[in-house]
Design a protein around this motif. Structure first.
Motif, mmCIF file in Angstrom:
data_model
loop_
_atom_site.group_PDB
_atom_site.id
_atom_site.type_symbol
_atom_site.label_atom_id
_atom_site.label_comp_id
_atom_site.label_asym_id
_atom_site.label_seq_id
_atom_site.Cartn_x
_atom_site.Cartn_y
_atom_site.Cartn_z
ATOM 1 N N TRP A 82 0.836 -1.212 0.000
ATOM 2 C CA TRP A 82 0.000 0.000 0.000
ATOM 3 C C TRP A 82 0.865 1.255 0.000
ATOM 4 N N PHE A 83 2.058 1.146 0.609
ATOM 5 C CA PHE A 83 2.973 2.288 0.563
ATOM 6 C C PHE A 83 3.395 2.572 -0.871
ATOM 7 N N SER A 84 3.712 1.525 -1.628
ATOM 8 C CA SER A 84 4.124 1.691 -3.027
ATOM 9 C C SER A 84 3.029 2.371 -3.834
ATOM 10 N N LEU A 85 1.808 1.857 -3.682
ATOM 11 C CA LEU A 85 0.684 2.421 -4.426
ATOM 12 C C LEU A 85 0.409 3.852 -3.993
ATOM 13 N N GLY A 86 0.406 4.078 -2.672
ATOM 14 C CA GLY A 86 0.118 5.422 -2.167
ATOM 15 C C GLY A 86 1.151 6.440 -2.611
ATOM 16 N N PHE A 87 2.431 6.056 -2.538
ATOM 17 C CA PHE A 87 3.495 6.970 -2.955
ATOM 18 C C PHE A 87 3.378 7.290 -4.440
ATOM 19 N N SER A 88 3.134 6.277 -5.257
ATOM 20 C CA SER A 88 3.029 6.485 -6.710
ATOM 21 C C SER A 88 1.854 7.389 -7.051
ATOM 22 N N VAL A 89 0.705 7.128 -6.444
ATOM 23 C CA VAL A 89 -0.490 7.935 -6.719
ATOM 24 C C VAL A 89 -0.267 9.381 -6.284
ATOM 25 N N PHE A 90 0.336 9.551 -5.102
ATOM 26 C CA PHE A 90 0.591 10.907 -4.602
ATOM 27 C C PHE A 90 1.498 11.684 -5.556
ATOM 28 N N VAL A 91 2.597 11.048 -5.989
ATOM 29 C CA VAL A 91 3.537 11.727 -6.890
ATOM 30 C C VAL A 91 2.869 12.057 -8.218
ATOM 31 N N LEU A 92 2.078 11.123 -8.758
ATOM 32 C CA LEU A 92 1.425 11.359 -10.046
ATOM 33 C C LEU A 92 0.386 12.469 -9.944
ATOM 34 N N ILE A 93 -0.361 12.523 -8.849
ATOM 35 C CA ILE A 93 -1.337 13.612 -8.665
ATOM 36 C C ILE A 93 -0.607 14.942 -8.549
ATOM 37 N N PHE A 94 0.486 14.949 -7.790
ATOM 38 C CA PHE A 94 1.260 16.180 -7.648
ATOM 39 C C PHE A 94 1.805 16.631 -9.008
ATOM 40 N N LEU A 95 2.354 15.681 -9.771
ATOM 41 C CA LEU A 95 2.876 16.021 -11.095
ATOM 42 C C LEU A 95 1.770 16.542 -12.008
ATOM 43 N N ASN A 96 0.600 15.924 -11.921
ATOM 44 C CA ASN A 96 -0.519 16.373 -12.755
ATOM 45 C C ASN A 96 -0.898 17.809 -12.425
ATOM 46 N N LEU A 97 -0.975 18.119 -11.140
ATOM 47 C CA LEU A 97 -1.287 19.505 -10.734
ATOM 48 C C LEU A 97 -0.191 20.457 -11.203
ATOM 49 N N PHE A 98 1.055 20.050 -11.039
ATOM 50 C CA PHE A 98 2.169 20.912 -11.432
ATOM 51 C C PHE A 98 2.157 21.175 -12.935
ATOM 52 N N PHE A 99 2.056 20.096 -13.728
ATOM 53 C CA PHE A 99 2.057 20.265 -15.185
ATOM 54 C C PHE A 99 0.861 21.101 -15.639
ATOM 55 N N THR A 100 -0.291 20.875 -15.031
ATOM 56 C CA THR A 100 -1.492 21.619 -15.416
ATOM 57 C C THR A 100 -1.343 23.091 -15.100
ATOM 58 N N LEU A 101 -0.830 23.400 -13.902
ATOM 59 C CA LEU A 101 -0.662 24.811 -13.528
ATOM 60 C C LEU A 101 0.351 25.509 -14.429
ATOM 61 N N VAL A 102 1.464 24.813 -14.729
ATOM 62 C CA VAL A 102 2.484 25.405 -15.606
ATOM 63 C C VAL A 102 1.887 25.699 -16.980
ATOM 64 N N CYS A 103 1.192 24.713 -17.534
ATOM 65 C CA CYS A 103 0.623 24.894 -18.875
ATOM 66 C C CYS A 103 -0.527 25.899 -18.872
ATOM 67 N N ARG A 104 -1.282 25.935 -17.780
ATOM 68 C CA ARG A 104 -2.378 26.914 -17.692
ATOM 69 C C ARG A 104 -1.826 28.335 -17.636
ATOM 70 N N LYS A 105 -0.702 28.523 -16.924
ATOM 71 C CA LYS A 105 -0.066 29.840 -16.877
ATOM 72 C C LYS A 105 0.547 30.210 -18.222
ATOM 73 N N LEU A 106 0.991 29.186 -18.946
ATOM 74 C CA LEU A 106 1.616 29.433 -20.247
ATOM 75 C C LEU A 106 0.598 29.939 -21.269
ATOM 76 N N VAL A 107 -0.653 29.536 -21.111
ATOM 77 C CA VAL A 107 -1.709 29.942 -22.037
ATOM 78 C C VAL A 107 -2.732 30.753 -21.251
ATOM 79 N N PRO A 108 -2.478 32.042 -21.019
ATOM 80 C CA PRO A 108 -3.380 32.860 -20.201
ATOM 81 C C PRO A 108 -4.778 32.934 -20.818
ATOM 82 N N TYR A 109 -5.765 32.933 -19.953
ATOM 83 C CA TYR A 109 -7.164 32.921 -20.395
ATOM 84 C C TYR A 109 -7.486 34.180 -21.217
ATOM 85 N N HIS A 110 -6.973 35.344 -20.790
ATOM 86 C CA HIS A 110 -7.340 36.589 -21.460
ATOM 87 C C HIS A 110 -6.714 36.729 -22.851
#
Length: 812
Positions: free
Chosen positions: A385-413
């Motif tokens: 469960w540690f393996s699964l939990g660590f992997s899921v946590f890192v992937l969710i964090f990476l997803n948030l990071f990549f999304t925020l970076v790309c969202r800032k790169l393409v400003p809504y306005h």
């Protein structure tokens, strides 16, 4: 779009990924390999720092270690002398429970064929402190207490299965070892984990009562001699001041030392101290550096890979700006656009999850297969469960990071501007400063890793290829076991051993045989007194036969070797190495000098060249004295690649003597490889990490610069159309990346200096005369990677007609 993860959104994201298969494969493969490796290393850290050992009240368990330093300040050894361990056990204080263990390799002689096992002679408290449970029978009782001399045996679950077919009536049986019949009183549960206090990877298979250990049987053990077989385990109740108790133990040992050597002034200036080490650190001591290194190396490669993926996602976001603009035009809010990006990247990372776990599982398997001897608790590595939990946590964090970076790169306005652009991808672009930062980050991590890896690789390589001063090719160590050493007269044992040795010397497949112990197995530290100078030395001592030096091709500097008559008559003569000779007689007059050893005058008859064992930083002082042929260790040189097998040796031994049996046969080359195992591991790990670092860096730089070159292909075509040569274009491209290269290399130097400052004890040994070579190699490697990364993306534009560069833009 009312829910965050609607089926429609997920389906659309999947369709989008399928339209760009190479993008998806690149992301999934990179994350699977690097995060899988990081998960493997993190699990090791988790086992070492977080997951408790499988023993109750682990925070109360300590291992006591005794250290000795002679009057010259030379470190004699760390462990415990046999008398000191017994003294502590018999004089234990309240609120402290003590158990003793004596680890050896034994032979069970009562079975149809002799079986060699790893055994431990323990006091009856040993399993109580470790909280062991039994599947059959019980633990040792007070009847088996020290000095009661009540035999008994406890089997491991595995040994019970292999030798006794899981016999439920096992308590009705007994086994015989060294002439003692031990009734079997219990079988441990399969979940019992033997604490790896004395050597990683060694697992005891059989536990016997303390009173029948070898030292007790044979009357061995001096207070001044560390016995590597002895372990002292303590349970200190909470509320007990550990430092105060440690001080009491040291006072107790000093009193014992002074009482024992009251008439020997040469020992009075020795320093004997005891340290209490908690059980967890005692097990990991000496191996934590390797674990931390693997973790930080995997973390560095993971960062390089994430830099690569960040660039891929940023380039993907630029490509998606027109699609995002359409969504904005029909009313999508900022959160809706964030969700679109988050879901697409999330689906991609979710696909990577099973591959991450598969790579980690493969890593666990390889570690258990190849590094079980150097990594504590390697057998406990598994997906959890540690393996699964660590992997899921890192992937969710990476997803948030990549999304925020790309969202800032393409400003809504600014999305509305994308619809008015005439060409795909010609609107928003990744800023040059961001590209420079990405390149510099990759170079910083890559250069730091490459330099440390190369330095460690070089150090390990030099150690492996360091001449030992002896030859071990085609030499084997045959170890016998006395069936009943306490009941058989010494002269009979000696005579039988000599006859066995003579029979081996006459065998057609054996070139030479000598009654000696391999130099790669053991040297004992014993005091030697130079009465003339009133100086006490503590060299490494080995008992050998007259055939020892010739078999190993260890040359004499001066004097002569032992003769067979010296051995037969038990003469008090000694051979020393050059290091010892320089200590005793700096002027060089060493032959025929007499020194005291074991209370007798020994005459020095020869000086041999120094032996440098694997991992020896310097050649220590060593002394050799004649073996009186009472130790059943035989070195033999084979005429063939593989000598006789176990059955053949058993037949030879039993045809000559009923007092000996076969124990083990090991090639000296295998012992050499065992001593160099850490160096082999270092070479494999650092070599692999260097190649992977360079590979990921090339891919990353190629991805970043490929995107940049695509945006500038019209500029490249125009310059070539007005006469610029390929070398001019390449030169311009590299100059633009030189700034990132300089920043990356400078940051790497600062980072490396910081690491050497923080981890000075571990890394400072890498700083030597060859460090400048590896620094230069690192700079050349990183610069070459940057050049390659600059060239590959524009190669297609330089090799094609100019019109194609211009036409591509117009058609877009």
């Amino acid at each position: 779009m009312s829910t965050l993860f609607s089926a429609y959104s997920i389906k659309q994201s999947w369709e989008s990924i399928k339209r760009h298969p190479m993008f998806g494969i690149n992301v999934v493969a990179t994350i699977a390999i690097t995060l899988g490796a990081l998960l493997c290393a993190t699990t090791l850290i988790y086992l070492m720092l977080i997951k408790p050992l499988p023993y109750p009240e682990i925070d109360k368990l300590y291992v006591a270690k005794q250290s000795m330093v002679n009057q010259e300040g030379d470190f004699i050894g760390e462990g415990f002398s046999y008398p000191a361990a017994k003294h502590i056990y018999k004089n234990q204080s309240e609120n402290v429970d003590i158990a003793l263990s004596y680890l050896v390799t034994d032979v069970i002689t009562s079975l149809a064929e002799p079986v060699t096992v790893e055994s431990a002679y323990v006091t009856n408290e040993w399993f109580d402190l470790l909280g062991a449970t039994f599947i059959v029978g019980t633990n040792f009782t007070h009847q088996h207490k020290i000095d009661n001399y009540t035999p008994g045996a406890i089997l491991s679950y595995k040994l019970w299965q292999e030798l006794f077919d899981s016999d439920q009536n096992i308590q009705e049986k007994s086994i015989e070892i060294r002439g003692i019949s031990h009734p079997i009183i219990g079988v441990l549960s399969p979940d019992f984990v033997d604490p790896e206090i004395k050597g990683i990877g060694r697992k005891s298979q059989l536990w016997l009562t303390w009173d029948y250990n070898w030292a007790e049987q044979m009357g061995w053990g001096k207070l001044s001699a560390i016995d590597g077989a002895v372990s002292v385990l303590m349970k200190i109740e909470k509320g007990q001041n550990t430092n105060r108790f440690q001080h009491q133990l040291n006072s107790q040992q000093r009193d014992l030392w002074q009482q024992t050597y009251v008439d020997q002034p040469s020992f009075q200036k020795w320093t004997v101290s005891i340290a209490l080490i908690d059980l967890t650190n005692a097990i990991y001591q000496g191996q934590s550096e390797l674990i931390y290194y693997v973790f930080f190396a995997c973390l560095g490669i993971f960062f390089i890979a994430m830099t690569n993926i960040t660039n891929l996602f940023m380039s993907r976001a630029i490509e998606q700006q027109r699609n995002l603009a359409i969504h904005a035009a029909i009313g999508a809010k900022k959160f809706n656009l964030f969700k679109l990006i988050f879901i697409e990247y999330g689906v991609l990372l979710l696909i990577a999850l099973p591959f991450v776990l598969a790579i980690a599982y493969l890593g666990f398997y390889l570690l258990q297969l190849h590094l079980d001897a150097v990594l504590p608790r390697a057998k406990e590595l598994s997906l959890s469960w540690f393996s699964l939990g660590f992997s899921v946590f890192v992937l969710i964090f990476l997803n948030l990071f990549f999304t925020l970076v790309c969202r800032k790169l393409v400003p809504y306005h600014r999305l509305s501007l994308a619809l008015s652009q005439s060409g795909k991808g010609s609107g928003l672009q990744i800023k040059a400063s961001i590209r420079t930062a990405l390149i510099a980050t990759q170079i910083t991590i890559a250069a730091t890793l490459i330099f440390i890896n190369l330095a460690m690789f070089n150090q390990a390589y030099k150690t492996i290829n360091q001449p030992m001063g002896i030859s071990v090719d085609n030499i084997w160590q045959l170890r016998l076991m006395e069936k009943n050493p306490t009941e058989t007269p010494t002269e009979i044992l000696r005579s039988d051993l000599m006859q066995i040795n003579n029979a081996l010397n006459q065998h057609p497949e054996i070139a030479q045989s000598t009654i000696s112990l391999s130099p790669l197995i053991w040297f004992g530290n014993y005091p030697i007194l130079d009465a003339e100078q009133n100086k006490l030395y503590t060299p490494e001592v080995k008992l050998v036969d007259h055939g020892y030096f010739p078999m190993l091709s260890q040359p004499f500097v001066t004097g002569e070797n032992f003769s067979e008559q010296h051995i037969l008559d038990g003469e008090f003569v000694m051979v020393i190495n050059e290091t010892m000779a320089k200590l005793i007689a700096p002027s060089g007059a060493i032959l025929n000098k007499k020194i005291k050893f074991w209370g007798r005058d020994y005459k020095i008859i020869g000086v041999v060249a120094g032996l440098r064992l694997p991992n020896d930083l310097d050649i220590p002082p060593r002394a050799y004295v004649p073996d009186k042929r009472r130790r059943a260790n035989i070195m033999l040189k084979s005429k063939v690649t593989t000598p006789l097998n176990k059955v053949d040796f058993i037949n030879i031994i039993e045809s000559i003597s009923s007092h000996y049996t076969f124990r083990e046969l090991t090639p000296l080359v295998a012992d050499k490889h065992r001593l160099l195992f850490m160096q082999y591991t270092t070479i494999a790990v650092t070599g692999g990490l260097t190649i992977l670092t360079l590979f990921l860096s090339i891919i990353g730089l190629y991805g970043i610069l490929s995107y940049s070159s695509q945006l500038r292909r019209y500029e490249i075509g125009t310059r070539m159309a007005i006469g610029a040569k390929s070398i001019d274009i390449l030169s311009k491209m590299f100059k633009e990346n030189a700034n990132a290269l300089f920043i990356g290399l400078l940051s790497s130097i600062l980072a490396t200096c910081g690491l050497f400052f923080v981890f000075d004890n571990q890394l400072n040994q890498l700083i030597n005369a060859s460090a400048i070579i590896w620094l230069t190699a690192t700079i050349v490697a990183v610069t070459s990677v940057t050049l390659l990364g600059s060239y590959l993306p524009i190669r297609r534009y330089l090799s094609n007609p100019v019109i194609k560069c211009l036409r591509v833009v117009e058609e877009k």
